[in-house]
Scaffold this active site. Structure first.
Site, mmCIF file in Angstrom:
data_model
loop_
_atom_site.group_PDB
_atom_site.id
_atom_site.type_symbol
_atom_site.label_atom_id
_atom_site.label_comp_id
_atom_site.label_asym_id
_atom_site.label_seq_id
_atom_site.Cartn_x
_atom_site.Cartn_y
_atom_site.Cartn_z
ATOM 1 N N CYS A 10 55.105 44.043 41.692
ATOM 2 C CA CYS A 10 54.070 43.997 40.654
ATOM 3 C C CYS A 10 53.136 45.177 40.880
ATOM 4 O O CYS A 10 53.508 46.139 41.561
ATOM 5 C CB CYS A 10 53.343 42.655 40.646
ATOM 6 S SG CYS A 10 52.459 42.249 42.183
ATOM 7 N N ASN A 13 50.656 43.768 44.419
ATOM 8 C CA ASN A 13 51.336 43.011 45.484
ATOM 9 C C ASN A 13 50.417 41.972 46.119
ATOM 10 O O ASN A 13 50.551 41.650 47.300
ATOM 11 C CB ASN A 13 51.928 43.937 46.560
ATOM 12 C CG ASN A 13 52.888 43.266 47.534
ATOM 13 O OD1 ASN A 13 53.011 43.681 48.670
ATOM 14 N ND2 ASN A 13 53.562 42.210 47.116
ATOM 15 N N CYS A 15 49.057 39.236 43.692
ATOM 16 C CA CYS A 15 49.042 38.069 42.792
ATOM 17 C C CYS A 15 50.458 37.595 42.437
ATOM 18 O O CYS A 15 50.902 36.536 42.875
ATOM 19 C CB CYS A 15 48.267 38.376 41.512
ATOM 20 S SG CYS A 15 46.511 38.700 41.782
ATOM 21 N N ARG A 16 51.173 38.384 41.630
ATOM 22 C CA ARG A 16 52.443 37.900 41.084
ATOM 23 C C ARG A 16 53.619 38.024 42.043
ATOM 24 O O ARG A 16 54.369 37.059 42.237
ATOM 25 C CB ARG A 16 52.777 38.661 39.779
ATOM 26 C CG ARG A 16 51.858 38.329 38.633
ATOM 27 C CD ARG A 16 52.000 39.316 37.499
ATOM 28 N NE ARG A 16 51.490 40.632 37.869
ATOM 29 C CZ ARG A 16 51.541 41.720 37.121
ATOM 30 N NH1 ARG A 16 52.132 41.652 35.933
ATOM 31 N NH2 ARG A 16 51.032 42.854 37.535
ATOM 32 N N SER A 17 53.832 39.228 42.608
ATOM 33 C CA SER A 17 55.051 39.399 43.411
ATOM 34 C C SER A 17 55.067 38.550 44.689
ATOM 35 O O SER A 17 56.144 38.107 45.090
ATOM 36 C CB SER A 17 55.344 40.883 43.696
ATOM 37 O OG SER A 17 54.314 41.502 44.416
ATOM 38 N N ASP A 125 49.774 39.593 33.962
ATOM 39 C CA ASP A 125 48.919 39.797 35.129
ATOM 40 C C ASP A 125 47.786 38.745 35.129
ATOM 41 O O ASP A 125 46.977 38.714 34.205
ATOM 42 C CB ASP A 125 48.332 41.210 35.023
ATOM 43 C CG ASP A 125 47.601 41.618 36.273
ATOM 44 O OD1 ASP A 125 47.312 40.748 37.111
ATOM 45 O OD2 ASP A 125 47.312 42.822 36.402
#
Ligand code: 4NP
Length: 157
Positions: A10, A13, A15-17, A125
């Site tokens: 993301c 690195n 939040c999402r990934s 995001d």
């Protein structure tokens, strides 16, 4: 493929990934798949930092501890080390393409392209959002983790 190597990418690195990494680690372990899993950001903003507290809390709600994960930036070497590199959104995919050395082994795709009914949709995001956005991220990455496990089991057969 057994022993597949999968990298989730993301922007930051944090939040999402990291949630994608955790969801896939968990799904792969439950399916007895041996995989190497990591996550990275396209940006250098959060190198060495733990995940966002809201991602840590979301993962904890699903029994997963991601507090020891640390941010790192995507490198050209990753294209040689991983079989699959998944970006969360179109902007990530553009950055992934820019870092791609061209002679690696990694196949790249936007993550939700592997989820039936979600092709072309981005994992949005959640950074500027609230708890609900992190929950939505979790649901997206969990669906993708399960789809990826099914793909890898298929490939192995
Ligand atoms: P991520 O979210 O890409 O899912 O880790 C973000 C984290 C940090 C920032 C943006 C997005 N930032 O601008 O610092």
């Amino acid at each position: 493929m057994a022993n597949s190597q999968v990298l989730f990418v993301c922007l930051g690195n944090i939040c999402r990934s990291p949630l994608a990494e955790a969801a896939f680690r968990d799904a792969a372990a439950k399916a007895d798949l041996h995989v190497k899993v990591d996550s990275a950001g396209t940006a250098d903003y959060h190198i060495g930092e733990p995940p966002d507290p809201r991602s840590i809390a979301e993962a904890r709600g699903h029994g997963l501890d991601i507090s020891s994960y640390r941010g790192r930036q995507l490198t050209a070497a990753d294209f040689h080390e991983f079989d699959y590199i998944f970006g969360m959104d179109r902007s990530n995919m553009e950055h992934i393409e820019q870092v791609d050395p061209g002679d690696g082994k990694a196949k790249t795709a936007m993550l939700l392209d592997i989820v039936a009914g979600s092709a072309g949709r981005e994992v949005s995001d959640p950074w500027y959002g609230g708890e609900d956005n992190f929950r939505a991220t979790w649901l997206d990455v969990k669906a993708a983790a399960e789809a990826l496990v099914a793909i890898l089991i298929d490939e192995a057969n």
